[in-house]
Motif scaffolding. Structure first.
Motif, PDB file in Angstrom:
ATOM      1  N   LEU A 105      42.553  41.620  48.891  1.00  0.00           N
ATOM      2  CA  LEU A 105      42.699  40.423  48.057  1.00  0.00           C
ATOM      3  C   LEU A 105      44.050  39.742  48.262  1.00  0.00           C
ATOM      4  O   LEU A 105      44.378  38.785  47.564  1.00  0.00           O
ATOM      5  CB  LEU A 105      42.533  40.792  46.573  1.00  0.00           C
TER       6      LEU A 105
ATOM      7  N   LEU B 269      46.996  40.829  47.564  1.00  0.00           N
ATOM      8  CA  LEU B 269      47.904  41.051  46.448  1.00  0.00           C
ATOM      9  C   LEU B 269      49.031  41.977  46.893  1.00  0.00           C
ATOM     10  O   LEU B 269      48.825  42.869  47.709  1.00  0.00           O
ATOM     11  CB  LEU B 269      47.156  41.684  45.276  1.00  0.00           C
TER      12      LEU B 269
ATOM     13  N   ARG C  29      40.963  35.100  39.344  1.00  0.00           N
ATOM     14  CA  ARG C  29      40.599  34.214  40.451  1.00  0.00           C
ATOM     15  C   ARG C  29      39.582  33.164  40.019  1.00  0.00           C
ATOM     16  O   ARG C  29      39.597  32.028  40.519  1.00  0.00           O
ATOM     17  CB  ARG C  29      40.047  35.025  41.614  1.00  0.00           C
ATOM     18  N   SER C  30      38.686  33.524  39.087  1.00  0.00           N
ATOM     19  CA  SER C  30      37.653  32.581  38.652  1.00  0.00           C
ATOM     20  C   SER C  30      38.150  31.591  37.602  1.00  0.00           C
ATOM     21  O   SER C  30      37.455  30.626  37.277  1.00  0.00           O
ATOM     22  CB  SER C  30      36.457  33.353  38.086  1.00  0.00           C
TER      23      SER C  30
ATOM     24  N   ALA D 275      41.146  41.152  38.284  1.00  0.00           N
ATOM     25  CA  ALA D 275      41.470  40.275  39.412  1.00  0.00           C
ATOM     26  C   ALA D 275      40.421  39.188  39.588  1.00  0.00           C
ATOM     27  O   ALA D 275      40.756  38.016  39.833  1.00  0.00           O
ATOM     28  CB  ALA D 275      41.602  41.105  40.684  1.00  0.00           C
ATOM     29  N   ASN D 276      39.163  39.539  39.442  1.00  0.00           N
ATOM     30  CA  ASN D 276      38.085  38.554  39.579  1.00  0.00           C
ATOM     31  C   ASN D 276      38.161  37.510  38.475  1.00  0.00           C
ATOM     32  O   ASN D 276      37.916  36.313  38.715  1.00  0.00           O
ATOM     33  CB  ASN D 276      36.730  39.252  39.566  1.00  0.00           C
TER      34      ASN D 276
ATOM     35  N   GLU E 126      48.826  36.215  36.178  1.00  0.00           N
ATOM     36  CA  GLU E 126      48.786  36.522  37.602  1.00  0.00           C
ATOM     37  C   GLU E 126      49.163  37.987  37.825  1.00  0.00           C
ATOM     38  O   GLU E 126      49.868  38.580  37.002  1.00  0.00           O
ATOM     39  CB  GLU E 126      49.724  35.611  38.388  1.00  0.00           C
TER      40      GLU E 126
END
Length: 207
Positions: A57, A59, A29-30, A25-26, A37
């Protein structure tokens, strides 16, 4: 004007703290893991810490409690949720259940798992402790496609680390986990690219 490329939609299955899920997930996002996705995060445990983290988050999440239910019945509910969310690739991130044949056949070569050993060595539970107690000098992790057999599917990549004289089973597991956090996203990126083929048991990148 060209439209943006379609993103690969992940369905993440987990049962515990989900550190590999959080690393993925990180990276999404980065921007380190582009064109990917997370479509849905699914758990078979109602109070799994990773479900709470996924909600923080923002989600989409869903829980299908598995305890006391036949595996095939539970897996049908999981499959229905994955299909409702148009999932392209299923990611097992500390999901502590064997998948039914029906589940595996629904996503052929579209389910990934990460295992904390250099397969085919030390399949099953407590692989890091198995490796440490066996006295190996090299350990690591493997990302592989999931088939009907435990820790058996075609391997996408492996990352290796030396076993240090100062290691114990816990420190070795922690160092392997750090490699897992990098390896899983790399494997997802490889699959998302589509630039590969499978020949027997061999995963090969297309040149």
């Amino acid at each position: 004007m060209e439209s943006a490329p379609k993103k690969l939609r992940l369905g993440v299955l987990l049962s515990g703290r989900g550190s590999n899920f959080l690393a993925i997930a990180n990276n999404i996002r980065s921007g380190a893991l582009p064109n990917v996705e997370i479509a849905i995060v699914l758990s078979n445990i109602a109070d799994a810490p990773a479900i709470a983290a996924a909600r923080q988050l923002n989600l989409p999440t869903k829980v299908h409690v598995s305890k006391g239910r036949p595996r095939a019945e539970h897996d049908r509910d999981m499959l229905a949720t994955l299909r409702e969310n148009n999932v392209d690739l299923v990611i097992l991130a500390g999901y502590m259940r064997l998948l039914s044949p029906e589940f595996i056949h629904a996503f052929p070569t579209r389910i990934l798992n990460i295992h904390p050993s250099l397969l085919p060595a030390f399949p099953g539970l407590d692989a890091q402790t198995q490796a440490f107690e066996y006295g190996v000098k090299i350990a690591g992790c493997t990302v592989h496609f999931v088939d009907e057999h435990l820790d058996h599917g075609v391997m996408i990549l492996q990352r290796a680390i030396p076993v240090l004289d100062t290691d114990d089973a816990h420190s070795l597991a922690e160092r392997i986990l750090a490699e897992e956090h990098q390896a899983y996203s790399e494997a997802i990126a490889r699959v998302a690219s589509g630039q590969y083929e499978i020949d027997g048991r061999r995963y090969m990148k297309r040149v």
